[in-house]
Design an enzyme around this catalytic site. Structure first.
Site, short mmCIF file in Angstrom:
data_model
loop_
_atom_site.label_atom_id
_atom_site.label_comp_id
_atom_site.label_asym_id
_atom_site.label_seq_id
_atom_site.Cartn_x
_atom_site.Cartn_y
_atom_site.Cartn_z
N SER A 198 31.06 -0.77 8.68
CA SER A 198 30.86 -2.15 9.13
C SER A 198 31.53 -2.39 10.48
CB SER A 198 31.36 -3.11 8.05
OG SER A 198 30.93 -4.42 8.28
N ASP A 285 21.01 -4.10 2.84
CA ASP A 285 22.27 -4.59 3.40
C ASP A 285 22.07 -6.02 3.92
OD1 ASP A 285 24.56 -5.14 4.93
OD2 ASP A 285 24.81 -3.04 5.46
N HIS A 324 25.86 -3.82 1.18
CA HIS A 324 26.69 -3.57 2.37
C HIS A 324 27.85 -2.61 2.13
CE1 HIS A 324 28.42 -4.24 6.28
NE2 HIS A 324 29.54 -4.71 5.76
#
Length: 350
Positions: A198, A285, A324
């Site tokens: 991320s 995601d 995610h």
């Protein structure tokens, strides 16, 4: 007849809705609810319009929303004692990248060393980095990969967790560089891989670009749920949905991010990186859209800097539900890493 019947039903439905709305407003007026409702609507509308101006006038607000370092979940955890979380094979360190900056580090040893690690001190853990196991420097993520036979070193950037300092892109990158050098000084000839997740992918590409420029690249770079750059990610983030079509969205919300010195330009950094690259991204995601990870792969795959190195993109189907942050649950992940990192080591030695 059928048409007349349908027309009659529609007419009765419409009349019913009109009467319902009429009685609702009548009720609101009788009990003063309409005034309160109207007041609430006007207040919400005022806030909706005021927030963009507030963000524009105070770019630090947008920086806080990018870093979210003030959010700590779960909160009641003593980070000095990973064993309280059942991590008897993990040691907590504190390193000092710069004056007045201290960062907390967790080092998890490979499964083969778990039994020996119980009750050992920091010196034992540091010396263990020189054992014949590769090391993963994990930039904000889950350390579950230790069971695959790797040392995993992860840390909280300055301003996160119990680390001291104020977060910034430059500072976060320097923290990562400091930890990397600390690992290399203790790991001997063992491979060192960098894994970013991320926002950590932005730190990872900043770090690896700098390492490649000084001719000390890692053995491989792994990016999990990456974006292209922070502007494109902010435009696609779920939080931006209610303002995405607001007039001047870029000027109000995206320009303050740039003004704060936050770029995390993965799409630019990959043009200067010379090591094997693996990108992992889930199709479902909701935080970093899948298409941004795919776009980054396409940029890297055509970059001259990767002409002698493997670049691989591994998608995870929506049906798997990894979203995610749950790619680590994939039963295929050990095989993917084993195959990719095995080839990376071969390329590195040649």
């Amino acid at each position: 007849m059928l048409l007349c019947k349908h027309m009659c039903i529609y007419r009765h439905t419409y009349e019913y809705l009109c009467l319902s709305v009429f009685f609702f407003f009548l009720l609101c007026r009788r009990y003063g609810l309409w005034f309160r409702l109207r007041k609430l609507i006007l207040w919400l509308l005022g806030m909706y319009i005021a927030i963009p101006f507030l963000v524009k006038l105070c770019p630090a607000i947008q920086a806080k929303l990018v870093f979210l370092n003030f959010v700590r979940v779960p909160y009641f955890i003593d980070l000095k004692r990973p064993q309280d979380q059942g991590l008897n094979h993990t040691c907590n360190y504190y390193l000092q990248p710069e004056e007045d900056v201290t960062i907390g580090v967790w080092h998890t040893v490979p499964a083969a060393l778990w039994k020996n690690a119980r009750g050992k001190d920091q010196l034992w853990f540091e010396e263990a980095l020189g054992s014949s196991h590769p090391v993963i420097l994990y930039l904000h993520g889950n350390a579950g990969t230790s069971s695959l036979g790797y040392h995993v070193v992860t840390f909280d950037y300055r301003g996160w967790g119990d680390s001291i300092g104020s977060p910034s892109e430059r500072g976060m990158t320097y923290d990562a560089l400091h930890v990397f050098d600390w690992i290399k000084a203790r790991s001997g000839d063992n491979p060192v891989y960098i894994w970013g997740h991320s926002l950590g992918t932005g730190v990872a590409t900043n770090l690896v670009r700098r390492l490649c420029e000084r001719e000390t690249p890692p053995d491989a770079l792994i990016l999990e749920s990456p974006f292209t750059n922070i502007r494109e990610e902010a435009r696609s983030h779920p939080f931006s949905v209610i303002y995405r079509y607001f007039p001047g969205f870029d000027w109000f919300f995206l320009d303050p991010i740039t003004t704060s010195g936050i770029k995390f330009a993965n799409d630019e950094n990959v043009k200067y990186i010379s090591c094997s690259l693996l990108i992992l991204h889930a199709e479902d995601d909701p935080v970093v859209p899948f298409h941004l990870g795919k776009k980054l792969y396409n940029i890297a795959a055509t970059s001259r800097s990767f002409r002698d190195y493997k670049v691989q993109f591994v998608p995870f189907h929506t049906d798997l539900g990894y979203r995610h942050k749950y790619i680590y649950r994939s039963p295929e992940l050990p095989r993917i890493l084993r195959e990719f990192l095995g080839k990376s080591e071969h390329e590195h030695h040649h």
